[in-house]
Motif scaffolding. Structure first.
Motif, PDB file in Angstrom:
ATOM      1  N   PHE A 186      11.723  -0.617  -1.317  1.00 48.72           N
ATOM      2  CA  PHE A 186      10.918  -1.037  -0.168  1.00 48.72           C
ATOM      3  C   PHE A 186      11.838  -1.667   0.864  1.00 48.72           C
ATOM      4  O   PHE A 186      12.984  -2.013   0.565  1.00 48.72           O
ATOM      5  N   SER A 187      11.353  -1.777   2.083  1.00 45.69           N
ATOM      6  CA  SER A 187      12.240  -2.276   3.125  1.00 45.69           C
ATOM      7  C   SER A 187      11.927  -3.721   3.463  1.00 45.69           C
ATOM      8  O   SER A 187      10.832  -4.229   3.201  1.00 45.69           O
ATOM      9  N   ALA A 188      12.941  -4.382   4.019  1.00 45.49           N
ATOM     10  CA  ALA A 188      12.810  -5.782   4.416  1.00 45.49           C
ATOM     11  C   ALA A 188      13.764  -6.034   5.572  1.00 45.49           C
ATOM     12  O   ALA A 188      14.602  -5.181   5.882  1.00 45.49           O
ATOM     13  N   THR A 189      13.637  -7.186   6.195  1.00 42.96           N
ATOM     14  CA  THR A 189      14.497  -7.541   7.322  1.00 42.96           C
ATOM     15  C   THR A 189      15.297  -8.792   6.960  1.00 42.96           C
ATOM     16  O   THR A 189      14.738  -9.741   6.396  1.00 42.96           O
ATOM     17  N   VAL A 190      16.575  -8.766   7.269  1.00 45.93           N
ATOM     18  CA  VAL A 190      17.429  -9.922   6.951  1.00 45.93           C
ATOM     19  C   VAL A 190      17.081 -11.090   7.865  1.00 45.93           C
ATOM     20  O   VAL A 190      17.086 -10.941   9.086  1.00 45.93           O
ATOM     21  N   GLY A 205       0.811  -1.218   0.000  1.00 45.08           N
ATOM     22  CA  GLY A 205       0.000   0.000   0.000  1.00 45.08           C
ATOM     23  C   GLY A 205       0.842   1.265   0.000  1.00 45.08           C
ATOM     24  O   GLY A 205       0.335   2.361   0.237  1.00 45.08           O
ATOM     25  N   LYS A 206       2.161   1.113  -0.267  1.00 48.56           N
ATOM     26  CA  LYS A 206       3.024   2.305  -0.207  1.00 48.56           C
ATOM     27  C   LYS A 206       3.615   2.607  -1.574  1.00 48.56           C
ATOM     28  O   LYS A 206       2.946   3.135  -2.442  1.00 48.56           O
ATOM     29  N   THR A 207       4.889   2.223  -1.752  1.00 58.57           N
ATOM     30  CA  THR A 207       5.607   2.620  -2.961  1.00 58.57           C
ATOM     31  C   THR A 207       4.931   2.134  -4.231  1.00 58.57           C
ATOM     32  O   THR A 207       4.517   0.980  -4.319  1.00 58.57           O
TER      33      THR A 207
END
Ligand code: ADP
Ligand code: MG
Length: 359
Positions: free
Chosen positions: A300-304, A260-262
């Motif tokens: 977009f962001s993510a977590t390793v 719902g963002k980028t």
């Protein structure tokens, strides 16, 4: 344009209620190396057996140089065949095995002797002429089978998973040999495998089989860069699919948003694209850029979740904000990896032409 060398039109094969091949259509150029790639049970072998004349199709036609093949019995088709299992005659020597198809064709002794020598040279087995198959390794036996299939200069050679009984190192060695022999003899080869790496290594073009039809035909790079179905995208190269929102699509290009963002524009879209709704975004691990922290606004962001060293590259497993798994592959020593730890927040970016939307 002239008639294609080998043409397969609307081939269908039913075994009682089982439809082994639905509708296969294919045109092969003279001298081409074409591979049938697909999972087990997708109809690859059945299509090959119909070409060889071991099976008759329920429907459809096959022409070679414009003439139908179906009226010709198997032993008169002059098509060479190499199977998965070694099919050499155990009681004959290597030389006698290679000579066999020539003797059946009533060639003179001088001709047979010369051809056996030439074939042994071609598959690099000079000096093995008097051995029995049981005195040879699996790889050597498959080379003899190849020599026997090529001894009578067939215009077409069919190979059904000929290397699947061999270990990886030997398989790669013989793949190399098969490539060289193809280049040297210019025989047209139809090759069956379920191994994408083998298909990519050997073929001019690949036909991707799925459930008795060909999903897509193209060169390796074409299938990798422009898969038309999700199945092909999964079968050629590595890929991950994450859910996205399709905002609009026009002329084969989609505008989507993630979480719902980028918003991302001009991404190739495949399938019956609805006006809007949920869709799957395909990304390849080696086509994603990874940066530290929150980064700029166009990704977009993510977590390793994990980092794995794989020799010349490093696999970074991540989890998106929506909790979906997404892999990133970076070359060993890449600056983005140094000091990277599990649990770190990263910023991911991709180019529109490196992604695909499937509806
Ligand atoms: P592949 O070579 O891609 O693994 P096959 O061409 O051998 O696939 O088989 C395609 C499908 O047809 C499979 O579901 C298989 O079980 C079925 N099939 C193949 N040969 C026969 C047969 N002789 N009788 C019944 N079903 C068959
Ligand atoms: Mg098979």
């Amino acid at each position: 344009m002239s008639e294609p060398f080998l043409k397969i039109r609307g081939i269908r094969k039913e075994y009682g209620p089982v439809v082994a091949v639905h509708d296969v259509n294919l045109e092969v150029r003279r001298g081409e190396f074409l591979t049938f790639l697909g999972p087990s049970g997708s109809g690859k072998s059945t299509t090959l057996y119909i070409l060889a004349g071991f099976e008759n199709p329920t429907k459809g036609d096959i022409t070679l140089d414009g003439q139908t093949l179906l009226a010709t019995p198997s032993h008169k088709r002059n098509i060479g065949m190499v199977f998965q299992r070694y099919t050499l005659f155990p009681h004959l020597t290597v030389g006698e095995n290679i000579a066999f198809p020539l003797k059946v064709r009533r060639k003179s002794k001088a001709e047979v002797d010369a051809k056996v020598k030439e074939m042994l040279r071609l598959v690099r087995l000079e000096g093995f002429e008097d051995r029995k198959p049981s005195q040879m390794s699996g790889g050597q036996q498959q080379r003899v089978a190849l020599a026997r299939a090529l001894s009578y200069d067939p215009p077409v050679l069919l190979m059904d998973e000929p290397l699947s009984a061999l270990d990886k190192k030997l398989r790669e060695e013989i793949q190399h040999e098969i490539r060289r022999i193809h280049q040297q003899t210019e025989v047209t080869i139809l090759y069956v495998t379920h191994d994408q790496e083998e298909a990519l290594r050997l073929s001019d073009r690949i036909a991707v089989f799925s459930k008795g039809i060909i999903d897509q035909i193209g060169t390796g790079p074409e299938l990798y860069a422009n898969p038309r179905t999700r199945f092909v995208a999964e079968f050629i190269g590595d890929s991950d699919f994450i859910s996205c929102d399709l905002l609009s699509s026009d002329n084969g290009q989609a505008t989507i948003s993630l979480g719902g963002k980028t918003v991302f524009e001009r991404i190739p879209v495949h399938g019956k694209a609805p006006a809007a709704g949920k869709a799957a975004l395909m990304l390849r691990p080696e086509r994603i850029r990874l940066g530290r922290g929150n980064g700029a606004s166009d990704g977009f962001s993510a977590t390793v979740s994990d980092i794995t060293f794989l020799g010349n590259n490093v696999h970074v497993a991540t989890q998106t904000a929506a909790g979906e798994a997404l892999s990133v592959r970076l070359p060993f020593g890449h600056e983005a990896i140094s000091g990277l730890n599990r649990g770190d927040r990263v910023h991911l970016e991709f180019d529109p032409d490196a992604a695909h939307v499937f509806c």
